[in-house]
Design an enzyme around this catalytic site. Structure first.
Site, PDB file in Angstrom:
ATOM      1  N   ASP A  22       0.822  -1.022   0.054  1.00  0.00           N
ATOM      2  CA  ASP A  22       0.539   0.017  -0.183  1.00  0.00           C
ATOM      3  C   ASP A  22       1.130   1.081   0.106  1.00  0.00           C
ATOM      4  O   ASP A  22       2.077   1.175   0.173  1.00  0.00           O
ATOM      5  CB  ASP A  22      -0.800  -0.215   0.849  1.00  0.00           C
ATOM      6  CG  ASP A  22      -1.841   1.133   1.289  1.00  0.00           C
ATOM      7  OD1 ASP A  22      -2.329   1.528   0.461  1.00  0.00           O
ATOM      8  OD2 ASP A  22      -1.483   1.863   2.322  1.00  0.00           O
ATOM      9  N   THR A  64       0.356   4.911   1.238  1.00  0.00           N
ATOM     10  CA  THR A  64      -0.353   5.509   2.482  1.00  0.00           C
ATOM     11  C   THR A  64      -0.121   4.869   3.856  1.00  0.00           C
ATOM     12  O   THR A  64      -0.258   3.926   3.853  1.00  0.00           O
ATOM     13  CB  THR A  64      -1.453   6.291   2.505  1.00  0.00           C
ATOM     14  OG1 THR A  64      -1.251   7.451   1.583  1.00  0.00           O
ATOM     15  CG2 THR A  64      -1.330   7.660   3.646  1.00  0.00           C
ATOM     16  N   ASP A  91      -1.349  -0.999   6.172  1.00  0.00           N
ATOM     17  CA  ASP A  91      -1.805  -0.648   7.485  1.00  0.00           C
ATOM     18  C   ASP A  91      -3.440  -0.293   7.850  1.00  0.00           C
ATOM     19  O   ASP A  91      -3.761   0.252   9.059  1.00  0.00           O
ATOM     20  CB  ASP A  91      -1.001   0.653   7.792  1.00  0.00           C
ATOM     21  CG  ASP A  91      -1.459   1.931   6.910  1.00  0.00           C
ATOM     22  OD1 ASP A  91      -2.093   1.819   5.848  1.00  0.00           O
ATOM     23  OD2 ASP A  91      -1.130   2.591   7.834  1.00  0.00           O
TER      24      ASP A  91
END
Length: 591
Positions: free
Chosen positions: A278, A280, A479
């Protein structure tokens, strides 16, 4: 595991017992020149004594494999300073409830998870993150149980207590993982299942061969050698080969800030082909900051635009939302109550402020809501995105009124970690919900093997399934809540410890420090553990392969050497200890 020892010692003991009370029933081959029968009470006793001694040595060595858990348990403080009104009292951490105000003094361990309410601090988090440098914390920042306050006093609010704290979850994960079985353990289990009956057969054959072809007293030689075969072949070392290495390896990982949910994940990490990441919070710091707010509606000023953005984001937990809230607070704008709030996964948020219907998000959200974006507005946004910035449009009553520009710095370790993984043959691909221009800028900056942008959670899930269907072993690092489905689907889900609880629960491995370099370390640890297991299996199998023929007396015709059952028992015990000592080497290995 002790079937063979029980058979060997039991046969020797029962034989001796019968020989003591009924010597006349035995043939002359079992008798001495004085007419008495050979007995093996001392042999049976010494065999069991040496087996127990081996177990004692094994237990002592085994204790050293649980050092990591013991050290983690020591981190939890027993008491805390609680503030009630104007008074401070010392209480047990079991008496702390959520919302309590706690004072943490210099040098003290932080009692529970929470956030700093008053004051600043420098926190040593090395015990749970593996990173040696202390971290500066300010008002509002999270602090974790078991970490150490360096040199100032601060007041914190308790937010997670008992089993909810990060430290408690780490201890539970390490305990659970240590008890789990790696797939390679199944090989050892199957071998042990076949091994015992085969050894019993070899023992019987040994007795028959010595009884027929051995020198006098042939039956005595036959019995002693068959018992030696039973005892020396005990596959204790084979059963210990995998769990000992797994236990030490998982403990080593915990000390480095790498939490491994089970032994299977530790083994699989070594065979990953593709790493999906991912953007961000994974590649980037996850602490985005607002650069500016731009209004394109002459009737809506930038301050008014920011006010609406802050109101919308006050109900969102997304990192970008927190960035706008912080920016609004710096500008003196308080959040107003929002109605009909709705989070559209992977796209943005909508809600109603007074009579205004608001929407804040990416172009996909605008398209979904049927909101037209003027060419000049699109051009302004594209320019920002090509510079690697994240841009969210704001619409008011179905009209695009402006946008907010947010930047999120790439983590300093991301470049080196990706380079290391690529050098190991992994393909590193980014899946992000951000726009194509921003994703392309980040991908080119980090020299990724590919990227896909504007992806919804279900899109990430679908793409991972496609990779797996093509035969790839896929790891996914993320996250956020939106990463949870992909983390669960991947062969190995890797959660950033700085991310959401849902992501951590969905993952097989958690990197406490939220740093991609942890993936490099996890792979290195996996390789070390698997290599250690293979050496252990080689020790155990090699020892039995060499020991059984010697115990059966294969050297006797050439050198006159026979292996006493007592020596066989000692050798069997030492083989188990040698496997554990080899596993303990992992504690001092450099990763």
């Amino acid at each position: 595991m002790f079937t063979l020892i029980a058979l060997g010692a039991g046969v020797a003991w029962l034989f001796s017992l019968v020989a003591l009370f009924f010597p006349a029933i035995f043939p002359h081959q079992f008798r001495t020149h004085q007419g008495t029968v050979y007995v093996y009470f001392e042999a049976a006793t010494v065999i069991l004594t040496l087996a127990l001694l081996g177990q004692l040595l094994e237990a002592k060595a085994h204790q050293r494999t649980t050092t990591a858990i013991k050290e983690l348990l020591k981190l939890a403080p027993a008491t805390a300073t609680k503030i009630v009104g104007n008074k401070e009292t010392t209480v047990s951490i079991t008496e702390i409830v959520k919302g309590d105000l706690l004072r943490v003094k210099p040098g003290e361990k932080i009692p529970v998870d929470g956030s700093i309410k008053e004051g600043d601090a420098t926190i040593d988090e090395s015990m749970i993150s593996g990173e040696p440098l202390p971290i500066d914390k300010n008002s509002g920042d999270m602090v974790r149980s078991g970490t150490i306050n360096s040199n100032t006093t601060f007041i914190m609010t308790a937010e997670k207590i008992g089993s909810e704290t990060l430290l408690s979850r780490i201890i539970e994960m390490v305990n659970t993982a240590s008890r789990s079985k790696a797939p390679i353990q199944k090989i050892a289990d199957r071998l042990s299942g076949y091994f015992v009956p085969i050894v019993v057969m070899i023992s019987l054959i040994t007795f028959i061969v010595w009884a027929i072809y051995g020198p006098e007293p042939a039956y005595v030689y036959a019995m002693v050698n068959s018992i030696s075969v039973l005892i020396i072949a005990c596959p204790c070392a084979l059963g210990l080969a995998t769990p000992m290495s797994v236990m030490v390896g998982i403990g080593k990982g915990a000390q480095m800030g790498i939490l491994i949910k089970d032994a299977e994940s530790l083994e699989k990490m070594n065979s990953i082909d593709v790493l999906i990441i991912d953007k961000t919070g994974t590649l980037t710091e996850g602490r985005p900051s607002v650069e500016r707010v731009v209004s394109v509606d002459p009737h809506v000023g930038e301050e008014n635009l920011l006010r609406k953005i802050v109101a919308l984001n006050s109900s969102s937990e997304h990192p970008l939302a927190r960035a706008t809230m912080k920016y609004g607070a710096e500008k003196g704008i308080a959040a107003e109550p929002i109605n009909l709030f709705k989070a559209v996964s992977g796209k943005g948020v909508t809600g109603k402020l007074g009579t205004d219907q608001l929407a804040l998000g990416n172009k996909s959200l605008m398209d979904q809501l049927g909101i037209a974006i003027a060419a000049d507005l699109q051009e302004m946004v594209s320019a920002e995105q090509k510079a690697g910035k994240t841009v969210s449009y704001l619409s008011i009553n179905k009209q695009a009124a402006g946008f907010v520009v947010i930047s999120d710095q790439i983590k300093p370790t991301s470049r080196s970690a990706i380079w290391s993984l690529q050098n190991e043959g992994l393909k590193v691909i980014m899946y992000t919900g951000d726009n194509s221009n921003t994703a392309k800028a980040v991908s080119e900056n980090l020299h990724l093997d590919g990227f896909q942008a504007q992806m919804l959670p279900e899109d990430k899930l679908t793409e991972i399934k496609k990779l797996q269907a093509s035969g790839k072993k896929v790891a996914m690092a993320g996250d956020g809540i939106n990463d949870a489905p992909a983390l669960s689907q991947a062969d190995i889900g890797i959660a950033m410890g700085t991310g959401t609880d849902v992501a951590i629960q969905s993952a097989s491995i958690t990197l406490i420090n939220g740093d991609l370099s942890g993936i490099v370390k996890a792979r290195a640890l996996s390789k070390k553990v698997m290599s250690n297991i293979k050496v252990n299996l080689l020790f155990a199998l090699g020892y039995n392969i060499l020991g059984i023929p010697v115990a059966a007396g294969i050297l006797y015709p050439f050198s006159g050497i026979l292996l006493s059952p007592m020596v066989a028992a000692l050798a069997m015990s030492l083989s188990s200890v040698s496997v554990i000592l080899n596993a303990l080497r992992l504690k001092n290995t450099n990763i």
